[in-house]
Design an enzyme around this catalytic site. Sequence first.
Site, PDB file in Angstrom:
ATOM      1  N   LYS A  63      31.256 -11.663  59.845  1.00  0.00           N
ATOM      2  CA  LYS A  63      32.580 -11.993  59.220  1.00  0.00           C
ATOM      3  C   LYS A  63      32.467 -13.723  58.982  1.00  0.00           C
ATOM      4  O   LYS A  63      33.552 -14.429  59.611  1.00  0.00           O
ATOM      5  CB  LYS A  63      33.667 -11.484  60.106  1.00  0.00           C
ATOM      6  CG  LYS A  63      33.792 -10.114  60.006  1.00  0.00           C
ATOM      7  CD  LYS A  63      35.111  -9.605  60.849  1.00  0.00           C
ATOM      8  CE  LYS A  63      35.276  -8.089  60.588  1.00  0.00           C
ATOM      9  NZ  LYS A  63      34.175  -7.283  61.316  1.00  0.00           N
ATOM     10  N   ILE A  67      32.841 -23.861  56.911  1.00  0.00           N
ATOM     11  CA  ILE A  67      32.544 -24.351  55.995  1.00  0.00           C
ATOM     12  C   ILE A  67      31.055 -23.880  55.019  1.00  0.00           C
ATOM     13  O   ILE A  67      30.241 -23.328  55.689  1.00  0.00           O
ATOM     14  CB  ILE A  67      32.504 -25.809  56.205  1.00  0.00           C
ATOM     15  CG1 ILE A  67      31.286 -26.097  56.911  1.00  0.00           C
ATOM     16  CG2 ILE A  67      33.849 -26.334  56.818  1.00  0.00           C
ATOM     17  CD1 ILE A  67      30.877 -27.680  57.348  1.00  0.00           C
ATOM     18  N   VAL A 168      37.458   4.536  61.010  1.00  0.00           N
ATOM     19  CA  VAL A 168      37.270   6.035  61.368  1.00  0.00           C
ATOM     20  C   VAL A 168      37.110   6.258  62.777  1.00  0.00           C
ATOM     21  O   VAL A 168      36.189   5.887  63.186  1.00  0.00           O
ATOM     22  CB  VAL A 168      36.331   6.488  60.290  1.00  0.00           C
ATOM     23  CG1 VAL A 168      36.090   8.025  60.626  1.00  0.00           C
ATOM     24  CG2 VAL A 168      36.692   6.452  58.883  1.00  0.00           C
ATOM     25  N   GLY A 169      37.704   7.276  63.193  1.00  0.00           N
ATOM     26  CA  GLY A 169      37.449   7.647  64.654  1.00  0.00           C
ATOM     27  C   GLY A 169      38.424   7.172  65.540  1.00  0.00           C
ATOM     28  O   GLY A 169      39.711   7.297  65.750  1.00  0.00           O
ATOM     29  N   GLN A 171      39.657   4.383  65.891  1.00  0.00           N
ATOM     30  CA  GLN A 171      41.039   3.660  65.456  1.00  0.00           C
ATOM     31  C   GLN A 171      41.932   4.445  64.530  1.00  0.00           C
ATOM     32  O   GLN A 171      43.134   3.991  64.286  1.00  0.00           O
ATOM     33  CB  GLN A 171      40.515   2.479  64.566  1.00  0.00           C
ATOM     34  CG  GLN A 171      39.761   1.298  65.063  1.00  0.00           C
ATOM     35  CD  GLN A 171      39.589   0.205  64.183  1.00  0.00           C
ATOM     36  OE1 GLN A 171      40.713  -0.462  63.607  1.00  0.00           O
ATOM     37  NE2 GLN A 171      38.444  -0.271  63.912  1.00  0.00           N
ATOM     38  N   LYS A 174      40.412   8.915  59.097  1.00  0.00           N
ATOM     39  CA  LYS A 174      39.566   9.904  58.919  1.00  0.00           C
ATOM     40  C   LYS A 174      38.560   9.710  57.741  1.00  0.00           C
ATOM     41  O   LYS A 174      39.102   9.162  56.665  1.00  0.00           O
ATOM     42  CB  LYS A 174      40.529  11.067  58.624  1.00  0.00           C
ATOM     43  CG  LYS A 174      39.690  12.572  58.493  1.00  0.00           C
ATOM     44  CD  LYS A 174      40.759  13.586  58.240  1.00  0.00           C
ATOM     45  CE  LYS A 174      40.156  14.956  58.198  1.00  0.00           C
ATOM     46  NZ  LYS A 174      40.987  16.076  58.055  1.00  0.00           N
ATOM     47  N   ALA A 175      37.400   9.969  57.887  1.00  0.00           N
ATOM     48  CA  ALA A 175      36.178   9.881  56.993  1.00  0.00           C
ATOM     49  C   ALA A 175      36.585  10.321  55.518  1.00  0.00           C
ATOM     50  O   ALA A 175      36.894   9.754  54.437  1.00  0.00           O
ATOM     51  CB  ALA A 175      34.985  10.417  57.516  1.00  0.00           C
ATOM     52  N   GLY A 189      31.625   3.730  64.506  1.00  0.00           N
ATOM     53  CA  GLY A 189      31.219   3.153  65.398  1.00  0.00           C
ATOM     54  C   GLY A 189      31.210   3.881  66.650  1.00  0.00           C
ATOM     55  O   GLY A 189      30.607   4.828  67.070  1.00  0.00           O
TER      56      GLY A 189
END
EC number: 4.1.1.23
Length: 213
Positions: A63, A67, A168-169, A171, A174-175, A189
């Site tokens: 992420k 600069i 997914v999962g 958190q 759903k996939a 993860g």
Amino acid sequence: MEESRLILALDVYDRERALEIAECTADYLWAIKVNWPLIIGSGLKIITELKQVTGLPIIADLKLADIPNTNRLIASKVFEAGADYIIAHGFVGRDSVEAVMELGKTIIVVEMSHPGAKEFIQPVTDKLIELANELEPFGVIAPATRPERVSYIRSRLERGIRILTPGVGAQGGKASDAIKAGADYVIVGRSIYGSNNPREAARRLYEEILEVV
């Protein structure tokens, strides 16, 4: 075996554990995503080792949000280590993203999966989509936790730009919902690496995705 749409977010510290999980799940993955926990815990060389063990693409989820010169310095070393893609924030502006894209394939964050993303990132999602459409990165990050947002982003994003969806999962996403909403890839993860049987967990997710593509 059909090509996978599943990406493993390998957010562990330990090198041996990471390599073991990667090797046992590789058959069901499209790519492996490494983040700061694994790089801090095992060093940048873990990218090279994961590629050697699995033969899969490696996404470096750093992420990047600095600069242009700093982004360029970081991206250079990460691509040298063997990363195939780097994730960068778009909110820092065009020049910082272009600094990464000059060196390799880039994925831009346009919206994140956690609740706090609604505070500051979601209000500027349209601007980040515009940036992605202009720069044409490999892909963008959109939240599997909010499939309606994936649909929204897909409807405004150029078709050639892929959507990768975390959340997914653990958190709550759903996939299959993410794929139906327009995601190209699903990032998972804890539901895999935290499972008693990571290979079986990856297989189930792989099959869930195949049912809706």
